[in-house]
Design an enzyme around this catalytic site. Structure first.
Site, PDB file in Angstrom:
ATOM      1  N   TYR A 109     -12.472  77.727  45.099  1.00 53.58           N
ATOM      2  CA  TYR A 109     -11.580  78.360  46.074  1.00 53.58           C
ATOM      3  C   TYR A 109     -12.203  79.673  46.521  1.00 53.58           C
ATOM      4  O   TYR A 109     -12.682  80.453  45.693  1.00 53.58           O
ATOM      5  CB  TYR A 109     -10.209  78.635  45.428  1.00 53.58           C
ATOM      6  CG  TYR A 109      -9.263  79.364  46.357  1.00 53.58           C
ATOM      7  CD1 TYR A 109      -8.378  78.669  47.172  1.00 53.58           C
ATOM      8  CD2 TYR A 109      -9.267  80.764  46.426  1.00 53.58           C
ATOM      9  CE1 TYR A 109      -7.531  79.340  48.041  1.00 53.58           C
ATOM     10  CE2 TYR A 109      -8.421  81.438  47.297  1.00 53.58           C
ATOM     11  CZ  TYR A 109      -7.552  80.717  48.106  1.00 53.58           C
ATOM     12  OH  TYR A 109      -6.720  81.376  48.964  1.00 53.58           O
ATOM     13  N   GLU A 197      -9.590  81.041  54.756  1.00 51.30           N
ATOM     14  CA  GLU A 197      -9.498  80.374  53.457  1.00 51.30           C
ATOM     15  C   GLU A 197     -10.343  79.102  53.450  1.00 51.30           C
ATOM     16  O   GLU A 197     -10.252  78.291  54.377  1.00 51.30           O
ATOM     17  CB  GLU A 197      -8.039  80.017  53.161  1.00 51.30           C
ATOM     18  CG  GLU A 197      -7.848  79.401  51.788  1.00 51.30           C
ATOM     19  CD  GLU A 197      -6.410  78.965  51.553  1.00 51.30           C
ATOM     20  OE1 GLU A 197      -5.723  79.570  50.722  1.00 51.30           O
ATOM     21  OE2 GLU A 197      -5.980  78.005  52.224  1.00 51.30           O
TER      22      GLU A 197
END
Ligand code: ADP
Ligand code: MG
Length: 388
Positions: A109, A197
Protein backbone atom coordinates in the site's frame (compact mmCIF):
# COMPACT_ATOMS: atom_id res chain seq x y z
CA UNK A 1 -12.95 15.90 -7.44
CA UNK A 2 -12.52 12.21 -8.12
CA UNK A 3 -11.44 10.64 -11.39
CA UNK A 4 -11.61 7.08 -12.69
CA UNK A 5 -8.86 4.48 -12.28
CA UNK A 6 -8.07 4.49 -16.04
CA UNK A 7 -7.67 8.29 -16.00
CA UNK A 8 -5.46 8.16 -12.91
CA UNK A 9 -3.32 5.47 -14.55
CA UNK A 10 -2.87 7.67 -17.63
CA UNK A 11 -1.57 10.43 -15.35
CA UNK A 12 0.69 7.89 -13.62
CA UNK A 13 2.15 7.02 -17.02
CA UNK A 14 2.97 10.70 -17.65
CA UNK A 15 4.83 10.82 -14.35
CA UNK A 16 6.84 7.65 -14.81
CA UNK A 17 4.83 5.47 -12.42
CA UNK A 18 4.66 1.93 -13.87
CA UNK A 19 1.16 0.66 -14.63
CA UNK A 20 -0.23 -2.57 -16.11
CA UNK A 21 -1.03 -2.75 -19.82
CA UNK A 22 -4.72 -2.12 -20.27
CA UNK A 23 -7.43 -0.49 -22.35
CA UNK A 24 -10.83 1.04 -21.70
CA UNK A 25 -14.02 -0.40 -23.20
CA UNK A 26 -17.46 1.20 -23.24
CA UNK A 27 -19.14 -1.74 -24.96
CA UNK A 28 -18.35 -5.42 -25.53
CA UNK A 29 -17.91 -5.12 -29.31
CA UNK A 30 -14.14 -4.72 -29.41
CA UNK A 31 -13.08 -6.40 -26.22
CA UNK A 32 -11.88 -9.57 -27.93
CA UNK A 33 -9.48 -7.48 -30.00
CA UNK A 34 -8.44 -5.48 -26.94
CA UNK A 35 -7.64 -8.65 -25.00
CA UNK A 36 -5.78 -10.21 -27.94
CA UNK A 37 -3.72 -7.06 -28.44
CA UNK A 38 -2.85 -6.99 -24.73
CA UNK A 39 -1.64 -10.57 -25.00
CA UNK A 40 -1.33 -13.17 -22.27
CA UNK A 41 -3.83 -15.92 -21.55
CA UNK A 42 -6.04 -14.32 -18.92
CA UNK A 43 -7.39 -10.83 -18.30
CA UNK A 44 -8.93 -8.74 -15.55
CA UNK A 45 -12.09 -6.74 -16.24
CA UNK A 46 -12.45 -3.76 -13.89
CA UNK A 47 -15.61 -1.68 -13.43
CA UNK A 48 -14.83 2.04 -13.66
CA UNK A 49 -16.64 3.84 -10.85
CA UNK A 50 -15.58 6.63 -8.52
CA UNK A 51 -15.13 4.29 -5.55
CA UNK A 52 -12.84 1.56 -4.29
CA UNK A 53 -13.84 -1.74 -2.75
CA UNK A 54 -14.76 -3.03 -6.21
CA UNK A 55 -12.87 -6.30 -5.82
CA UNK A 56 -15.04 -7.43 -2.90
CA UNK A 57 -18.23 -6.28 -4.62
CA UNK A 58 -17.75 -8.14 -7.91
CA UNK A 59 -16.39 -5.13 -9.80
CA UNK A 60 -13.00 -6.72 -10.58
CA UNK A 61 -13.28 -10.07 -12.36
CA UNK A 62 -10.85 -12.52 -13.86
CA UNK A 63 -11.54 -13.78 -17.40
CA UNK A 64 -9.66 -16.91 -18.45
CA UNK A 65 -10.80 -16.99 -22.09
CA UNK A 66 -11.68 -14.41 -24.75
CA UNK A 67 -15.31 -15.53 -24.50
CA UNK A 68 -15.22 -14.80 -20.77
CA UNK A 69 -13.83 -11.31 -21.42
CA UNK A 70 -16.92 -10.66 -23.54
CA UNK A 71 -19.39 -12.15 -21.08
CA UNK A 72 -17.87 -10.46 -18.01
CA UNK A 73 -17.82 -7.10 -19.83
CA UNK A 74 -21.46 -7.55 -20.83
CA UNK A 75 -22.40 -8.47 -17.26
CA UNK A 76 -20.66 -5.42 -15.80
CA UNK A 77 -21.58 -2.65 -18.22
CA UNK A 78 -24.84 -0.92 -17.37
CA UNK A 79 -25.15 -2.18 -13.79
CA UNK A 80 -24.98 0.00 -10.70
CA UNK A 81 -22.27 -1.25 -8.42
CA UNK A 82 -22.47 -0.73 -4.67
CA UNK A 83 -19.29 -1.21 -2.63
CA UNK A 84 -18.43 -0.42 0.99
CA UNK A 85 -17.23 2.97 -0.26
CA UNK A 86 -20.49 3.94 -2.04
CA UNK A 87 -23.97 4.48 -0.62
CA UNK A 88 -26.51 1.67 -0.86
CA UNK A 89 -27.64 2.78 -4.33
CA UNK A 90 -24.15 2.40 -5.80
CA UNK A 91 -22.66 4.01 -8.92
CA UNK A 92 -23.33 3.31 -12.61
CA UNK A 93 -20.75 1.28 -14.53
CA UNK A 94 -20.44 2.94 -17.95
CA UNK A 95 -17.00 1.63 -18.83
CA UNK A 96 -14.59 -1.16 -17.91
CA UNK A 97 -10.82 -1.32 -17.93
CA UNK A 98 -9.42 -4.51 -19.42
CA UNK A 99 -5.96 -5.41 -18.20
CA UNK A 100 -3.45 -8.15 -18.50
CA UNK A 101 -3.39 -10.38 -15.44
CA UNK A 102 -0.18 -10.09 -13.48
CA UNK A 103 1.21 -12.74 -11.16
CA UNK A 104 1.20 -11.15 -7.72
CA UNK A 105 4.04 -11.93 -5.31
CA UNK A 106 3.07 -9.27 -2.76
CA UNK A 107 0.49 -6.45 -2.47
CA UNK A 108 1.79 -3.22 -0.90
CA UNK A 109 0.00 0.00 0.00
CA UNK A 110 1.35 3.45 -0.89
CA UNK A 111 -0.41 6.79 -0.71
CA UNK A 112 0.44 10.47 -0.59
CA UNK A 113 -1.83 12.94 1.14
CA UNK A 114 -1.94 16.10 3.21
CA UNK A 115 -1.53 15.20 6.86
CA UNK A 116 -3.53 17.89 8.66
CA UNK A 117 -1.91 17.19 12.04
CA UNK A 118 1.62 17.89 10.77
CA UNK A 119 0.42 20.26 8.00
CA UNK A 120 2.69 18.44 5.57
CA UNK A 121 2.47 16.11 2.61
CA UNK A 122 2.93 12.59 3.93
CA UNK A 123 3.48 9.18 2.41
CA UNK A 124 1.57 6.37 4.07
CA UNK A 125 2.74 2.84 3.29
CA UNK A 126 2.24 -0.72 4.36
CA UNK A 127 3.73 -4.07 3.40
CA UNK A 128 0.27 -5.55 3.92
CA UNK A 129 -1.69 -3.72 1.20
CA UNK A 130 -4.59 -4.94 -0.89
CA UNK A 131 -8.28 -5.24 -0.32
CA UNK A 132 -8.07 -5.53 3.48
CA UNK A 133 -6.12 -2.35 4.13
CA UNK A 134 -8.95 -0.87 6.24
CA UNK A 135 -8.79 -3.88 8.59
CA UNK A 136 -4.98 -3.55 8.81
CA UNK A 137 -5.32 0.13 9.73
CA UNK A 138 -7.90 -0.71 12.39
CA UNK A 139 -6.43 -3.85 13.98
CA UNK A 140 -2.67 -3.57 13.36
CA UNK A 141 -1.87 0.13 13.02
CA UNK A 142 1.81 -0.66 13.67
CA UNK A 143 1.91 -2.12 10.15
CA UNK A 144 1.21 1.32 8.69
CA UNK A 145 4.22 3.58 8.36
CA UNK A 146 4.53 7.15 7.23
CA UNK A 147 7.10 9.78 6.27
CA UNK A 148 6.28 13.45 6.06
CA UNK A 149 7.86 15.91 3.63
CA UNK A 150 9.46 19.11 4.77
CA UNK A 151 7.79 21.90 2.75
CA UNK A 152 11.12 23.45 1.73
CA UNK A 153 13.37 20.38 1.50
CA UNK A 154 10.79 18.12 -0.22
CA UNK A 155 11.21 14.36 -0.60
CA UNK A 156 14.66 13.16 0.47
CA UNK A 157 16.46 10.03 -0.77
CA UNK A 158 16.77 8.63 2.76
CA UNK A 159 12.97 8.84 3.13
CA UNK A 160 12.52 6.74 -0.02
CA UNK A 161 15.02 4.20 1.33
CA UNK A 162 13.26 4.15 4.70
CA UNK A 163 9.96 3.23 3.04
CA UNK A 164 11.64 0.73 0.70
CA UNK A 165 13.17 -1.14 3.65
CA UNK A 166 9.90 -1.03 5.58
CA UNK A 167 8.21 -2.56 2.52
CA UNK A 168 10.94 -5.26 2.43
CA UNK A 169 12.07 -4.27 -1.07
CA UNK A 170 15.56 -4.97 -2.29
CA UNK A 171 18.01 -4.36 -5.16
CA UNK A 172 16.59 -2.45 -8.13
CA UNK A 173 13.15 -2.30 -6.48
CA UNK A 174 14.49 0.34 -4.08
CA UNK A 175 15.33 2.67 -6.95
CA UNK A 176 11.99 1.98 -8.66
CA UNK A 177 10.12 2.82 -5.45
CA UNK A 178 12.07 6.09 -5.16
CA UNK A 179 11.08 6.95 -8.76
CA UNK A 180 7.45 6.12 -8.05
CA UNK A 181 7.50 8.30 -4.92
CA UNK A 182 9.11 11.20 -6.81
CA UNK A 183 6.55 10.85 -9.60
CA UNK A 184 3.74 10.94 -7.05
CA UNK A 185 5.10 14.13 -5.45
CA UNK A 186 5.45 15.88 -8.83
CA UNK A 187 1.96 14.82 -9.90
CA UNK A 188 0.52 15.91 -6.54
CA UNK A 189 2.06 19.37 -6.73
CA UNK A 190 1.63 19.96 -10.49
CA UNK A 191 -2.07 19.14 -10.46
CA UNK A 192 -3.09 20.22 -6.95
CA UNK A 193 -4.13 16.75 -5.87
CA UNK A 194 -5.38 16.15 -2.35
CA UNK A 195 -4.67 12.42 -2.34
CA UNK A 196 -2.94 9.84 -4.51
CA UNK A 197 -3.43 6.22 -3.53
CA UNK A 198 -1.89 3.08 -5.00
CA UNK A 199 -3.50 0.01 -3.47
CA UNK A 200 -2.17 -2.41 -4.32
CA UNK A 201 1.32 -1.53 -5.49
CA UNK A 202 2.34 -5.04 -6.45
CA UNK A 203 5.59 -6.91 -6.60
CA UNK A 204 5.18 -9.24 -9.58
CA UNK A 205 6.50 -12.76 -9.84
CA UNK A 206 9.57 -11.41 -11.63
CA UNK A 207 10.16 -8.74 -8.97
CA UNK A 208 8.78 -5.74 -10.87
CA UNK A 209 6.78 -2.99 -9.12
CA UNK A 210 3.44 -2.02 -10.70
CA UNK A 211 0.59 0.29 -9.66
CA UNK A 212 -2.25 -2.20 -10.05
CA UNK A 213 -4.86 0.27 -8.80
CA UNK A 214 -4.87 4.06 -8.93
CA UNK A 215 -6.95 6.61 -7.12
CA UNK A 216 -6.50 10.38 -7.24
CA UNK A 217 -8.54 13.13 -5.60
CA UNK A 218 -8.10 16.76 -6.59
CA UNK A 219 -8.65 19.97 -4.68
CA UNK A 220 -11.91 21.39 -6.11
CA UNK A 221 -10.79 24.93 -5.35
CA UNK A 222 -7.78 24.55 -7.65
CA UNK A 223 -9.64 23.05 -10.63
CA UNK A 224 -9.97 26.39 -12.40
CA UNK A 225 -6.16 26.36 -12.72
CA UNK A 226 -6.18 22.86 -14.27
CA UNK A 227 -8.58 22.64 -17.22
CA UNK A 228 -7.00 19.31 -18.23
CA UNK A 229 -8.02 17.80 -14.88
CA UNK A 230 -11.43 19.53 -14.80
CA UNK A 231 -12.13 17.93 -18.20
CA UNK A 232 -11.81 14.47 -16.60
CA UNK A 233 -14.93 15.06 -14.49
CA UNK A 234 -17.62 12.39 -14.90
CA UNK A 235 -20.98 13.79 -13.71
CA UNK A 236 -22.61 10.32 -13.88
CA UNK A 237 -20.53 9.40 -10.83
CA UNK A 238 -21.67 12.35 -8.77
CA UNK A 239 -24.79 13.38 -6.91
CA UNK A 240 -27.13 15.11 -9.37
CA UNK A 241 -28.08 17.84 -6.89
CA UNK A 242 -24.42 18.56 -6.15
CA UNK A 243 -23.82 19.02 -9.91
CA UNK A 244 -26.83 21.34 -10.28
CA UNK A 245 -25.68 23.52 -7.37
CA UNK A 246 -22.24 23.86 -8.93
CA UNK A 247 -23.87 25.22 -12.07
CA UNK A 248 -25.34 28.18 -10.21
CA UNK A 249 -22.20 28.78 -8.17
CA UNK A 250 -23.27 27.10 -4.92
CA UNK A 251 -22.01 24.16 -2.96
CA UNK A 252 -24.57 21.50 -2.02
CA UNK A 253 -23.96 18.20 -0.27
CA UNK A 254 -26.73 15.67 0.29
CA UNK A 255 -27.11 14.42 3.87
CA UNK A 256 -29.56 12.02 5.45
CA UNK A 257 -31.85 14.20 7.60
CA UNK A 258 -35.16 16.02 6.95
CA UNK A 259 -34.32 19.69 7.59
CA UNK A 260 -33.34 21.52 4.41
CA UNK A 261 -30.74 24.24 5.00
CA UNK A 262 -30.00 27.34 2.96
CA UNK A 263 -27.08 29.35 4.27
CA UNK A 264 -24.60 31.86 2.90
CA UNK A 265 -21.01 31.03 3.78
CA UNK A 266 -19.48 27.59 4.35
CA UNK A 267 -18.58 28.31 7.98
CA UNK A 268 -22.07 29.53 8.79
CA UNK A 269 -23.49 26.48 6.99
CA UNK A 270 -21.39 24.16 9.19
CA UNK A 271 -22.47 26.03 12.33
CA UNK A 272 -26.11 25.79 11.19
CA UNK A 273 -25.87 22.02 10.79
CA UNK A 274 -24.20 21.77 14.19
CA UNK A 275 -26.92 23.68 15.97
CA UNK A 276 -29.68 21.67 14.25
CA UNK A 277 -28.03 18.52 15.60
CA UNK A 278 -27.57 20.10 19.01
CA UNK A 279 -31.32 20.73 19.14
CA UNK A 280 -32.03 17.10 18.25
CA UNK A 281 -32.70 17.47 14.50
CA UNK A 282 -30.99 16.16 11.35
CA UNK A 283 -29.95 18.36 8.41
CA UNK A 284 -30.95 17.10 4.94
CA UNK A 285 -28.13 18.95 3.25
CA UNK A 286 -25.23 21.34 3.42
CA UNK A 287 -25.88 24.31 1.15
CA UNK A 288 -23.67 27.35 0.82
CA UNK A 289 -25.34 29.76 -1.60
CA UNK A 290 -22.37 32.13 -1.40
CA UNK A 291 -21.94 35.74 -0.39
CA UNK A 292 -23.68 37.61 -3.21
CA UNK A 293 -27.05 35.92 -2.80
CA UNK A 294 -29.60 37.25 -5.29
CA UNK A 295 -33.31 36.34 -5.62
CA UNK A 296 -32.67 34.12 -8.64
CA UNK A 297 -30.10 32.09 -6.74
CA UNK A 298 -32.42 31.79 -3.74
CA UNK A 299 -35.16 30.40 -6.04
CA UNK A 300 -32.76 27.86 -7.56
CA UNK A 301 -31.57 26.83 -4.12
CA UNK A 302 -35.17 26.38 -2.96
CA UNK A 303 -35.92 24.11 -5.90
CA UNK A 304 -32.84 22.07 -5.16
CA UNK A 305 -33.77 21.61 -1.49
CA UNK A 306 -37.33 20.71 -2.44
CA UNK A 307 -36.20 18.06 -4.92
CA UNK A 308 -35.21 15.97 -1.89
CA UNK A 309 -38.42 14.25 -0.79
CA UNK A 310 -37.04 13.72 2.74
CA UNK A 311 -37.19 17.46 3.44
CA UNK A 312 -39.97 18.33 5.91
CA UNK A 313 -38.97 21.88 6.88
CA UNK A 314 -36.49 24.50 5.70
CA UNK A 315 -34.17 26.68 7.73
CA UNK A 316 -32.73 29.74 6.00
CA UNK A 317 -29.81 31.33 7.79
CA UNK A 318 -28.45 34.35 5.96
CA UNK A 319 -26.01 36.98 7.08
CA UNK A 320 -26.59 40.19 5.15
CA UNK A 321 -23.10 41.53 4.78
CA UNK A 322 -22.56 41.95 1.05
CA UNK A 323 -26.32 41.96 0.33
CA UNK A 324 -28.80 43.82 2.56
CA UNK A 325 -31.30 41.75 4.57
CA UNK A 326 -34.37 43.44 3.07
CA UNK A 327 -33.15 42.55 -0.44
CA UNK A 328 -32.67 38.96 0.69
CA UNK A 329 -36.14 38.92 2.29
CA UNK A 330 -37.64 40.09 -1.00
CA UNK A 331 -35.74 37.35 -2.80
CA UNK A 332 -37.00 34.72 -0.35
CA UNK A 333 -40.61 35.90 -0.71
CA UNK A 334 -40.40 35.84 -4.50
CA UNK A 335 -38.88 32.35 -4.43
CA UNK A 336 -41.50 31.03 -1.96
CA UNK A 337 -44.28 32.33 -4.22
CA UNK A 338 -42.64 31.04 -7.40
CA UNK A 339 -42.01 27.54 -6.10
CA UNK A 340 -45.33 27.36 -4.19
CA UNK A 341 -43.67 25.75 -1.19
CA UNK A 342 -46.03 24.48 1.45
CA UNK A 343 -43.46 23.28 3.96
CA UNK A 344 -42.76 25.30 7.10
CA UNK A 345 -39.87 27.73 6.71
CA UNK A 346 -37.92 29.49 9.43
CA UNK A 347 -35.68 32.39 8.42
CA UNK A 348 -32.93 33.85 10.50
CA UNK A 349 -31.66 37.11 9.06
CA UNK A 350 -28.83 39.07 10.60
CA UNK A 351 -26.74 41.99 9.41
CA UNK A 352 -27.53 45.20 7.51
CA UNK A 353 -31.25 46.12 7.58
CA UNK A 354 -32.05 42.93 9.52
CA UNK A 355 -35.20 44.33 11.16
CA UNK A 356 -36.48 45.61 7.84
CA UNK A 357 -36.00 42.17 6.35
CA UNK A 358 -37.76 40.41 9.26
CA UNK A 359 -40.71 42.81 9.03
CA UNK A 360 -41.11 42.04 5.33
CA UNK A 361 -41.18 38.30 6.07
CA UNK A 362 -43.53 38.58 9.06
CA UNK A 363 -46.02 40.74 7.17
CA UNK A 364 -46.01 38.60 4.02
CA UNK A 365 -48.90 36.40 5.03
CA UNK A 366 -46.91 33.34 3.88
CA UNK A 367 -46.13 30.20 5.86
CA UNK A 368 -42.79 31.39 7.18
CA UNK A 369 -41.42 32.61 10.48
CA UNK A 370 -38.67 35.17 10.96
CA UNK A 371 -36.67 34.10 13.99
CA UNK A 372 -34.81 36.59 16.18
CA UNK A 373 -31.72 34.49 16.74
CA UNK A 374 -30.14 31.25 15.57
CA UNK A 375 -30.80 29.35 18.80
CA UNK A 376 -34.49 30.11 18.54
CA UNK A 377 -34.53 29.38 14.79
CA UNK A 378 -32.94 25.95 15.28
CA UNK A 379 -35.36 25.01 18.08
CA UNK A 380 -38.33 26.00 15.97
CA UNK A 381 -37.23 24.20 12.82
CA UNK A 382 -36.52 20.96 14.71
CA UNK A 383 -39.96 21.18 16.31
CA UNK A 384 -41.68 21.91 12.98
CA UNK A 385 -39.86 19.10 11.11
CA UNK A 386 -40.79 16.68 13.88
CA UNK A 387 -44.45 17.65 13.64
CA UNK A 388 -44.73 16.95 9.89
P1 ADP B 1 -10.54 -2.19 -5.60
O1 ADP B 1 -9.52 -1.51 -4.75
O2 ADP B 1 -11.62 -1.27 -6.04
O3 ADP B 1 -11.06 -3.45 -4.95
P2 ADP B 1 -8.31 -3.07 -7.30
O4 ADP B 1 -7.94 -2.45 -8.58
O5 ADP B 1 -7.43 -2.80 -6.14
O6 ADP B 1 -9.83 -2.64 -6.98
O7 ADP B 1 -8.45 -4.63 -7.53
C1 ADP B 1 -8.77 -5.53 -6.50
C2 ADP B 1 -7.83 -6.71 -6.50
O8 ADP B 1 -7.91 -7.36 -7.76
C3 ADP B 1 -6.37 -6.30 -6.33
O9 ADP B 1 -6.03 -6.21 -4.96
C4 ADP B 1 -5.67 -7.43 -7.03
O10 ADP B 1 -5.49 -8.53 -6.14
C5 ADP B 1 -6.63 -7.87 -8.12
N1 ADP B 1 -6.24 -7.27 -9.42
C6 ADP B 1 -6.62 -6.07 -9.92
N2 ADP B 1 -6.07 -5.83 -11.13
C7 ADP B 1 -5.33 -6.93 -11.42
C8 ADP B 1 -4.49 -7.33 -12.54
N3 ADP B 1 -4.33 -6.54 -13.61
N4 ADP B 1 -3.88 -8.52 -12.46
C9 ADP B 1 -4.03 -9.33 -11.39
N5 ADP B 1 -4.79 -9.03 -10.34
C10 ADP B 1 -5.44 -7.86 -10.33
MG1 MG C 1 -7.57 -1.14 -4.80
Amino acid sequence: MNIHEYQAKQLFLNYGIPIPDGKLAVNAENVTHIAQALGGDSWVVKAQIHAGGRGKAGGVKLAKTLAEVVSVTNDMLGITLATHQTDAAGLPVNSVLIEQTYPIERELYLSLLIDRSTQRMSFIASATGGMDIEAVAEHSPEKIISVSLHPAAGLQDYQCRKLAYALALSGGQIKTLANIMRGMVRLFLDKDASQIEINPLIVTGSGELLALDAKINFDDNALSAHPDIAALKDPTQEDDRENQAQQFGSVYITLEGNIGCMVNGAGLAMATMDIIKLKGGQPANFLDVGGGTDPEKVAKAFKLILSDSHVKAILINIFGGIVKCDTIAEGILAAVKETAINLPIVVRLEGTNAQLGRDLLNNSGLNLTAANDLDHAAEQIVMLAGAQ
